[in-house]
Enzyme design. Structure first.
Site, PDB file in Angstrom:
ATOM      1  N   LYS A 143       5.068 -28.338 -32.357  1.00 17.64           N
ATOM      2  CA  LYS A 143       5.725 -29.316 -31.494  1.00 17.64           C
ATOM      3  C   LYS A 143       4.776 -30.417 -31.026  1.00 17.64           C
ATOM      4  O   LYS A 143       5.215 -31.450 -30.541  1.00 17.64           O
ATOM      5  CB  LYS A 143       6.373 -28.622 -30.303  1.00 17.64           C
TER       6      LYS A 143
HETATM    7  C1  LIG Z   1      10.168 -24.470 -31.235  1.00 16.93           C
HETATM    8  C2  LIG Z   1       9.601 -23.490 -32.153  1.00 16.93           C
HETATM    9  C3  LIG Z   1      10.321 -23.048 -33.271  1.00 16.93           C
HETATM   10  C4  LIG Z   1      11.729 -23.493 -33.546  1.00 16.93           C
HETATM   11  O1  LIG Z   1      11.829 -24.846 -33.898  1.00 16.93           O
HETATM   12  P1  LIG Z   1      13.235 -25.598 -33.801  1.00 16.93           P
HETATM   13  O2  LIG Z   1      12.984 -26.982 -34.187  1.00 16.93           O
HETATM   14  O3  LIG Z   1      13.712 -25.457 -32.389  1.00 16.93           O
HETATM   15  O4  LIG Z   1      14.153 -24.875 -34.750  1.00 16.93           O
HETATM   16  C5  LIG Z   1       9.692 -22.166 -34.142  1.00 16.93           C
HETATM   17  N1  LIG Z   1       8.448 -21.707 -33.903  1.00 16.93           N
HETATM   18  C6  LIG Z   1       7.737 -22.095 -32.836  1.00 16.93           C
HETATM   19  C7  LIG Z   1       6.384 -21.542 -32.628  1.00 16.93           C
HETATM   20  C8  LIG Z   1       8.286 -23.003 -31.935  1.00 16.93           C
HETATM   21  O5  LIG Z   1       7.579 -23.380 -30.879  1.00 16.93           O
END
Ligand SMILES: *Cc1c(COP(=O)(O)O)cnc(C)c1O
Length: 430
Positions: free
Chosen positions: A107
């Site tokens: 993210k």
């Molecule tokens: C947010 C997150 C996900 C999921 O991603 P999305 O875009 O919400 O499907 C998977 N793994 C980790 C470590 C995350 O922080």
């Protein structure tokens, strides 16, 4: 490029407004009015292009009316300030490591792009903008880090009490300055609901400039396309059908990959890999979408019962279930299977995975079992040390804390506990 609301296609707005508003009226998600196509030759020449050039080509059509070329180049440089390596585990199996950023989760990429864009849009404003963010774990840390000390921007993070890891909580609650954390006695869905309600609340919106930094914001969602292309660039064998397994929660990440595919990125199949929060795998099987309350698992960043970005996936395919099924497969797994996968990755490949990447691995294996001619990549979305206790218990080993994470552990948590929307509202109005 203009963006329209998925709840009301006649409502259209610019990239700038879509970023600032986050959500359209009636909680509609913004969606680009057209899908640009990558230029001729781009895919064939991809190995000779730099990461920055690839990112620029992808993002430019989406933002060029609001961000100049120079500024976009600078934003991309800030965003991609760490490596995104494709690690080969075997001839046909690879993992794209997205966790080398400042908070060690994928993210970071979207959050940094959004923070830079919003900072650019608010550089000359005299009124502050407040970013509201609901997090199931990693979003909050990435957003807090991306926006930390960005002038003109305040950040309020809501997270479900007791449902994020210790390190995640430290990343959210110890920065201070323009970053506040609220510990919600409820689930991630409750947090997300409060944020969505705030945007509809006239008392708030008439006195404050609010925006969201969840993956629903186009400035977080769209840049996630970049690393799918960077993975493709790093593939050694580009002729065998390539499938990508994405550990999914709110489905922003995979939806960005699918958008990149619609723009021209070769990909044989996307695999939506989930934990027992299996609303989308169920939908793919039954063609009926039945959101449910989320269930807590060891891959907590994916504990989402009603994924926000699913409406964008439907829009990409004009709700054509058969067309969607051609590009998207879905599998779900239990915590027990997850732990077995973490062990298997370690024993067979000497690879230490976190509980999210391991779900991606499981989905990929499931697909490759039935389609042995394909080659596959799964996304590793967080560093295993972010889920230290779980990974150490599962593997009976010690893992070191990387410096990015270690720097948080001695700090003091500052977070107010809240239960109701009204307390949340009062906090923002303060
Ligand atoms: C947010 C997150 C996900 C999921 O991603 P999305 O875009 O919400 O499907 C998977 N793994 C980790 C470590 C995350 O922080």
């Amino acid at each position: 490029m203009k963006y329209y609301s998925l709840k009301d296609p006649s409502h259209r707005t610019s990239f700038r407004e879509a970023v600032i508003k986050g959500l359209a009226p009636n909680k509609g998600l913004y969606f680009p009015e057209s899908i640009p196509q990558l230029p001729d030759g781009f895919i064939n020449q991809i190995e000779s292009l730099s990461e920055q050039e690839i990112a620029f080509e992808l993002m430019s059509p989406f933002v060029s009316e609001d961000i100049s070329e120079d500024v976009l180049s600078r934003i991309i440089k800030e965003t991609l300030s760490f490596p995104l390596p494709l690690v080969k585990l075997s001839k046909w199996l690879s993992v794209l490591e997205l966790f080398h950023g400042p908070t060690m989760a994928f993210k970071d990429i979207g959050a940094r792009f959004m923070a830079q864009s919003l900072g650019h849009f608010y550089r000359n404003e005299d009124k502050e903008i407040t970013v509201l963010v609901a997090t199931s774990g990693d979003t909050g840390g990435a957003v807090a880090n991306g926006f930390y000390k960005v002038p003109g921007v305040k950040v309020v993070i809501l997270y479900p009490s007791g449902k994020v890891s210790h390190i995640q909580e430290m990343q959210l609650t110890t920065l201070g300055h323009n970053i506040s954390a609220l510990e919600v006695e409820g689930t991630f869905d409750d947090c997300q609901h409060m944020v969505k309600t705030a945007f509809m609340d006239q008392d708030l919106t008439s006195t404050q400039t609010l925006t969201s930094a969840n993956s629903i914001n186009v400035a977080r969602w769209l840049p996630q396309m970049i690393y799918f292309l960077l993975a493709y660039k790093q593939l050694e064998e580009k002729n065998a059908p390539w499938v990508i397994s994405v550990p999914s929660g709110n489905f922003g990440n995979i939806c960005a990959g699918m958008l990149a595919h619609k723009m021209g990125m070769p990909c044989h199949k996307f695999i939506a890999s989930t934990n027992v929060n299996k609303t989308v795998p169920d939908y793919l099987k039954t063609a009926s979408y039945s959101p449910v309350a989320s269930i807590q698992t060891i891959s907590n960043a994916m504990d989402v019962g009603d994924p926000s970005n699913f409406s964008r996936i439907l829009e990409l395919y004009k709700s054509d279930h058969i067309a969607l099924k051609q590009d998207l497969e879905g599998y779900w797994f239990t915590d027990e299977q997850n732990r077995e996968a973490i062990k298997e990755l370690h024993q067979q490949y000497g690879y230490i995975s976190d509980p999210h990447g391991a779900i991606g691995y499981l989905g990929l294996l499931e697909y490759l079992k039935a389609n042995p001619e394909a080659q596959g990549t799964f996304l590793e979305t967080a560093h295993p040390a972010k889920f230290k206790d779980e990974v150490e218990d599962t593997l009976s080993i010690d893992i070191d804390l990387p410096v990015q994470l270690a720097s948080f552990t001695g700090n003091t948590k500052v977070a107010e506990k809240i239960r109701s929307y009204d307390t949340f509202k009062a906090f923002i109005m303060r």
